[in-house]
Scaffold this motif. Structure first.
Motif, PDB file in Angstrom:
ATOM      1  N   ARG A 285     -15.399  -9.524   8.218  1.00 34.65           N
ATOM      2  CA  ARG A 285     -16.113 -10.200   9.305  1.00 34.65           C
ATOM      3  C   ARG A 285     -15.150 -10.760  10.335  1.00 34.65           C
ATOM      4  NH1 ARG A 285     -21.433 -13.607   8.046  1.00 34.65           N
ATOM      5  NH2 ARG A 285     -21.048 -13.890  10.248  1.00 34.65           N
ATOM      6  N   MET A 286     -13.971 -11.183   9.882  1.00 37.49           N
ATOM      7  CA  MET A 286     -12.976 -11.738  10.803  1.00 37.49           C
ATOM      8  C   MET A 286     -12.030 -10.672  11.336  1.00 37.49           C
ATOM      9  SD  MET A 286     -12.113 -15.456   9.083  1.00 37.49           S
ATOM     10  CE  MET A 286     -11.931 -14.897   7.395  1.00 37.49           C
ATOM     11  N   GLY A 287     -12.372  -9.410  11.098  1.00 35.01           N
ATOM     12  CA  GLY A 287     -11.588  -8.331  11.680  1.00 35.01           C
ATOM     13  C   GLY A 287     -10.304  -8.021  10.953  1.00 35.01           C
ATOM     14  N   ILE A 288     -10.206  -8.407   9.675  1.00 36.80           N
ATOM     15  CA  ILE A 288      -8.980  -8.179   8.908  1.00 36.80           C
ATOM     16  C   ILE A 288      -9.197  -6.951   8.032  1.00 36.80           C
ATOM     17  CG2 ILE A 288      -7.389  -9.165   7.216  1.00 36.80           C
ATOM     18  CD1 ILE A 288      -8.207 -11.927   8.286  1.00 36.80           C
ATOM     19  N   PRO A 289      -8.447  -5.884   8.270  1.00 42.32           N
ATOM     20  CA  PRO A 289      -8.744  -4.592   7.633  1.00 42.32           C
ATOM     21  C   PRO A 289      -8.104  -4.436   6.262  1.00 42.32           C
ATOM     22  CG  PRO A 289      -6.959  -4.321   9.203  1.00 42.32           C
ATOM     23  CD  PRO A 289      -7.351  -5.775   9.254  1.00 42.32           C
ATOM     24  N   VAL A 290      -8.732  -4.980   5.228  1.00 44.70           N
ATOM     25  CA  VAL A 290      -8.203  -4.835   3.869  1.00 44.70           C
ATOM     26  C   VAL A 290      -8.613  -3.475   3.307  1.00 44.70           C
ATOM     27  CG1 VAL A 290      -8.024  -7.271   3.367  1.00 44.70           C
ATOM     28  CG2 VAL A 290     -10.179  -6.117   2.959  1.00 44.70           C
ATOM     29  N   LYS A 291      -7.739  -2.919   2.479  1.00 47.63           N
ATOM     30  CA  LYS A 291      -7.949  -1.553   2.002  1.00 47.63           C
ATOM     31  C   LYS A 291      -7.936  -1.443   0.482  1.00 47.63           C
ATOM     32  CE  LYS A 291      -5.975   3.116   2.448  1.00 47.63           C
ATOM     33  NZ  LYS A 291      -7.226   3.743   2.877  1.00 47.63           N
ATOM     34  N   THR A 292      -7.035  -2.166  -0.190  1.00 48.74           N
ATOM     35  CA  THR A 292      -6.784  -1.934  -1.616  1.00 48.74           C
ATOM     36  C   THR A 292      -6.995  -3.202  -2.421  1.00 48.74           C
ATOM     37  OG1 THR A 292      -5.147  -0.244  -1.072  1.00 48.74           O
ATOM     38  CG2 THR A 292      -5.061  -1.165  -3.290  1.00 48.74           C
ATOM     39  N   ARG A 293      -7.558  -3.054  -3.616  1.00 50.69           N
ATOM     40  CA  ARG A 293      -7.656  -4.151  -4.577  1.00 50.69           C
ATOM     41  C   ARG A 293      -7.422  -3.567  -5.970  1.00 50.69           C
ATOM     42  NH1 ARG A 293     -14.172  -4.634  -3.679  1.00 50.69           N
ATOM     43  NH2 ARG A 293     -14.815  -3.041  -5.174  1.00 50.69           N
ATOM     44  N   HIS A 294      -6.687  -4.306  -6.808  1.00 43.75           N
ATOM     45  CA  HIS A 294      -6.456  -3.817  -8.167  1.00 43.75           C
ATOM     46  C   HIS A 294      -5.830  -4.901  -9.025  1.00 43.75           C
ATOM     47  CE1 HIS A 294      -2.048  -3.320  -7.622  1.00 43.75           C
ATOM     48  NE2 HIS A 294      -2.335  -2.860  -6.421  1.00 43.75           N
ATOM     49  N   ASN A 295      -5.875  -4.681 -10.330  1.00 40.95           N
ATOM     50  CA  ASN A 295      -5.138  -5.518 -11.267  1.00 40.95           C
ATOM     51  C   ASN A 295      -3.650  -5.270 -11.087  1.00 40.95           C
ATOM     52  OD1 ASN A 295      -7.631  -6.152 -12.311  1.00 40.95           O
ATOM     53  ND2 ASN A 295      -7.236  -5.363 -14.358  1.00 40.95           N
ATOM     54  N   GLU A 296      -2.864  -6.343 -11.135  1.00 38.39           N
ATOM     55  CA  GLU A 296      -1.411  -6.194 -11.120  1.00 38.39           C
ATOM     56  C   GLU A 296      -0.888  -6.182 -12.557  1.00 38.39           C
ATOM     57  OE1 GLU A 296       1.515  -5.683 -10.011  1.00 38.39           O
ATOM     58  OE2 GLU A 296       0.868  -4.975  -8.040  1.00 38.39           O
ATOM     59  N   VAL A 297       0.429  -6.225 -12.697  1.00 38.22           N
ATOM     60  CA  VAL A 297       1.045  -6.018 -14.011  1.00 38.22           C
ATOM     61  C   VAL A 297       0.736  -7.145 -14.989  1.00 38.22           C
ATOM     62  CG1 VAL A 297       3.238  -5.772 -15.235  1.00 38.22           C
ATOM     63  CG2 VAL A 297       2.877  -4.577 -13.059  1.00 38.22           C
ATOM     64  N   ALA A 298       0.907  -8.387 -14.576  1.00 31.94           N
ATOM     65  CA  ALA A 298       0.717  -9.514 -15.487  1.00 31.94           C
ATOM     66  C   ALA A 298      -0.772  -9.781 -15.700  1.00 31.94           C
ATOM     67  CB  ALA A 298       1.390 -10.762 -14.926  1.00 31.94           C
ATOM     68  N   PRO A 299      -1.165 -10.209 -16.891  1.00 34.58           N
ATOM     69  CA  PRO A 299      -2.570 -10.594 -17.091  1.00 34.58           C
ATOM     70  C   PRO A 299      -2.928 -11.739 -16.155  1.00 34.58           C
ATOM     71  CG  PRO A 299      -1.195 -11.306 -18.937  1.00 34.58           C
ATOM     72  CD  PRO A 299      -0.351 -10.403 -18.103  1.00 34.58           C
ATOM     73  N   GLY A 300      -4.096 -11.635 -15.541  1.00 38.39           N
ATOM     74  CA  GLY A 300      -4.516 -12.667 -14.601  1.00 38.39           C
ATOM     75  C   GLY A 300      -3.964 -12.482 -13.200  1.00 38.39           C
ATOM     76  N   GLN A 301      -3.218 -11.391 -12.957  1.00 36.49           N
ATOM     77  CA  GLN A 301      -2.588 -11.160 -11.656  1.00 36.49           C
ATOM     78  C   GLN A 301      -3.275  -9.992 -10.951  1.00 36.49           C
ATOM     79  OE1 GLN A 301       1.430  -9.597 -11.674  1.00 36.49           O
ATOM     80  NE2 GLN A 301       2.022 -10.844  -9.917  1.00 36.49           N
TER      81      GLN A 301
END
Length: 731
Positions: A285-301
């Motif tokens: 909505r604020m025009g910020i073009p996010v593309k990727t989301r995922h779990n990282e290496v550490a649990p909870g990251q």
């Protein structure tokens, strides 16, 4: 469930929240289905502004022409109408002072009409300039506390946007922040200056190659990947260290951490995925073009990554992204932690800063193209970057210095403090060819045959990636992996732009001298090969494609003469060196006073953060851990006494008690030593920082070591803090 302390209550509440989660979301705010509706974009301006005003504004945005007050008045009126249509009642000049955060002072859009009524109004003057009190923001000695005047100035190149609360909407206008003396007090102003400096020098190189036709400007682009941790809100607030410091000052290693490597790219927990989806909608909505989301290496990251944007817009959006991550999390019973190392023994969080250069006609100047060995223009920009990183490796290291990043660098996929460049097989081969003479080949990646008829052959890159390198070429950009997760992207990019501008200035001068005016293609190619050969010979020491963690590389780096600034106390003073000051001054990015002020501010922040952490450790040790340990000791002693009175041999229990008493004594001794040591103060921030690093930090490490030993021995129902197991795995 029976609960005996704050830790148990927090765990119980977290589990209940998780089990009762409504997957439709818990936020009372509804997200508009029209993405981008809360940003005053160029498309919006084109629709709402008269054609002539729009063209004049675009000349300011694209070519840096001075903004006409008449244009500002018309834009302000259109922006005001758009904002109130979306429910805005206030506006703010949104800026980035040297606190590392953002700042805003809200003013009402509603003003008296002079006839007893009220109207909405926003003038061109209101849009263009504000005057917040500058006295309480860090100035690093630029101004005395009583000298309060400061100015905010509209950055027309960065779109205005709306922020929404439960019952409010605010128009945010991105601005620069300077003092009454015109010295920069913010992160945006030097970034914009550095972009101008780089553009000027890059245009000289394009002109030499005859590729500047139709090009008015060269931009740097950034795509900063953001890593972060999520912790259940109830568990977070049961940990005073997380609340105060954003990292755990105590915490025993859990049986399971990240050793199974099962979290990385794993299935995203439902509550986390619901949170991520709402974050993305708000950012869209604020025009910020996010593309990727995922779990990282550490649990909870986890990680969120945007697409590339022009540097100053990307850095603005990065600040909004961090604020949005933290603001949305409580709606889902979570807290987002952006500290570089919230959990000892696990991966830390970075902000991988993907950096490139592009013309305003859309040509990526760091794109090697197919036959790279024939692409002389690319090789000039590549070698200019290599030269810049080698000459200013110490300053580049300084740009990412912080107490948080000191915990992260050099471990668990974070690059070490030694700045080097990874080029990969193909570019390394071409660089080696250039050093010997005329390059004649480009290594091809080919294709991967996966061995199953139902699977396609997939193209293979011409080189692998290196996750241990602090500055890695990754296809058509450089990834500066050493930037910390909590840092603003603006400062590292300011430094990167400036050192690149200096290096391009040098190469442009050499090429202009060697090739002359209007050189033939053959003469130009000969001049390029000769100059790049010398550049590579002098600066190839910074290129390293191997394991940056290995002891062999550290020895080799020392042999090559590469700086190894292991901590912030060594790194921050580099900023104020004669070499750094001269470069910033030459390219009009920062004057000496502005450079010195930043060095003081960065060291002051380092000192303050360590003092807060040490004092918080002492407080937790005295009021939480030591009382729990003494209660456990009492229970052990009562057990021994009862057993002895019953005439039963309790030799083992006595030995256990004696060992535990000794551990408690050592913890108390370490607690006392730290409490005494962190009382020292020095007016010289650099001496204070050195003292804290050399004297206080080792005492903090010793106290943590004994405290973590106590956690593994004190009865679980007595231990007052949520454990790593609770913090990392309850989602």
């Amino acid at each position: 469930m029976k609960t005996n302390n704050a830790r148990d209550n927090a765990v119980a509440s977290a589990i209940t929240w998780r089990e009762n989660l409504n997957m439709n979301g818990t936020s009372s705010e509804r997200v508009d289905s029209y993405f981008g509706s809360d940003v005053f974009s160029q498309r919006m301006m084109h629709q709402r502004l008269p054609k002539d005003i729009y063209r004049r504004l675009m000349r300011t945005i694209r070519h840096g022409e001075q903004l006409d007050p008449e244009v500002a008045d018309v834009v302000a009126a259109a922006m005001k109408d758009w904002a109130i249509e979306h429910g805005a009642t206030h506006f703010t000049h949104w800026f980035q002072p040297l606190t590392g955060q953002t700042a805003e002072k809200h003013d009402s859009l509603v003003v008296p009409d002079g006839e007893g009524g009220m109207i909405y109004a926003l003038s061109g003057e209101d849009l263009s300039q504000g005057e917040p009190d500058a006295s309480s923001f860090p100035s690093g000695g630029l101004r005395a506390t009583f000298e309060a005047r400061g100015y905010t100035a509209w950055d027309a190149t960065s779109p205005a946007f709306l922020t929404r609360g439960e019952n409010n909407v605010t128009l945010c206008i991105p601005t620069a922040f300077v003092s009454w003396t015109a010295d920069s007090l913010d992160q945006k102003t030097p970034l914009l200056r550095s972009m101008d400096a780089l553009s000027v020098q890059a245009m000289r190189i394009l002109k030499i190659f005859g590729t500047d036709e139709g090009v008015n400007r060269v931009y740097t682009t950034v795509g900063p990947e953001q890593e972060y941790f999520l912790v259940d809100k109830n568990l977070f607030y049961a940990r005073p260290d997380l609340v105060t410091c954003d990292r755990t000052l105590f915490g025993a290693k859990p049986p399971k951490g990240q050793q199974l490597e099962d979290h990385y790219f794993g299935s995203i927990p439902p509550r986390v995925l619901a949170y991520m989806a709402e974050v993305e909608k708000e950012l869209y909505r604020m025009g910020i073009p996010v593309k990727t989301r995922h779990n990282e290496v550490a649990p909870g990251q986890y990680e969120i990554a945007p697409t590339f944007e022009t540097s100053n817009i990307a850095c603005d959006h990065q600040m909004v992204m961090m604020e949005t991550l933290k603001r949305v999390a409580p709606r889902y019973g979570l807290v987002a932690i952006l500290h570089e190392k919230p959990f000892s023994g696990l991966n830390g969080s970075g902000k991988h800063n993907n950096w490139s250069m592009t013309t305003d006609t859309g040509v990526n100047l760091l794109d090697p193209q197919e036959e790279t060995h024939t692409n002389m223009q690319f090789l000039v920009f590549l070698c200019a970057t290599i030269r810049a990183v080698d000459i200013h490796a110490d300053l580049l290291r300084s740009s990412i210095a912080s107490s948080g990043n000191d915990h992260r660098l050099g471990a668990a996929e974070a690059p070490p403090a030694i700045i080097s460049i990874f080029l990969g097989d193909m570019l390394t081969d071409i660089v080696e060819q250039l050093e010997k003479g005329k390059p004649s080949r480009t290594i091809k990646g080919g294709a991967l045959d996966l061995g199953a008829m139902s699977l396609p052959q997939i193209p293979r890159h011409s080189g692998d990636r290196n996750r241990t390198s602090p500055f890695a070429f990754t296809g058509n950009k450089f990834e500066f992996r050493a930037v910390g997760a909590s840092a603003t992207s603006a400062w590292p990019n300011t430094v990167l732009n400036t050192i690149a501008a200096e290096s391009m200035d040098y190469l442009a001068g050499q090429l202009e001298k060697a090739a002359g005016k209007n050189p033939t293609p053959a003469k130009l190619e000969s001049a390029v090969r000769s100059i790049l050969k010398d550049i590579i010979k002098e600066h190839k020491r910074v290129i390293f494609n191997g394991d940056n963690y290995s002891e062999a590389w550290h020895k080799e780096a020392e042999k090559r003469g590469l700086p190894n600034l292991e901590n912030s106390v060594k790194a921050i003073p580099i900023l104020a060196s004669k070499k750094s000051v001269a470069m910033f001054k030459k390219y009009k990015v920062l004057n000496k006073a502005e450079v010195d002020s930043r060095a003081n501010i960065f060291m002051g922040r380092y000192v303050d953060q360590l003092l807060i952490e040490s004092e918080q450790m002492v407080l937790m040790g005295r009021t939480m851990i030591l009382p729990a340990a003494l209660r456990h000791q009492k229970q052990l002693a009562e057990t021994v006494a009862t057993t002895q009175s019953a005439g039963v041999d309790c030799k083992d229990e006595k030995a256990m008690l004696e060992e535990f008493v000794d551990l408690v004594w050592r913890f108390n001794a370490a607690l006392t030593a730290l409490g005494e040591a962190d009382n020292y103060r020095d007016d010289d921030l650099f001496k204070q920082g050195k003292y804290l690093k050399e004297k206080v930090v080792p005492l903090m490490d010793k106290l943590r070591e004994t405290g973590d030993q106590l956690e593994t021995q004190v009865a679980a129902d007595l231990w007052p803090l949520p454990s790593y197991r609770d913090l990392l795995f309850i989602k």
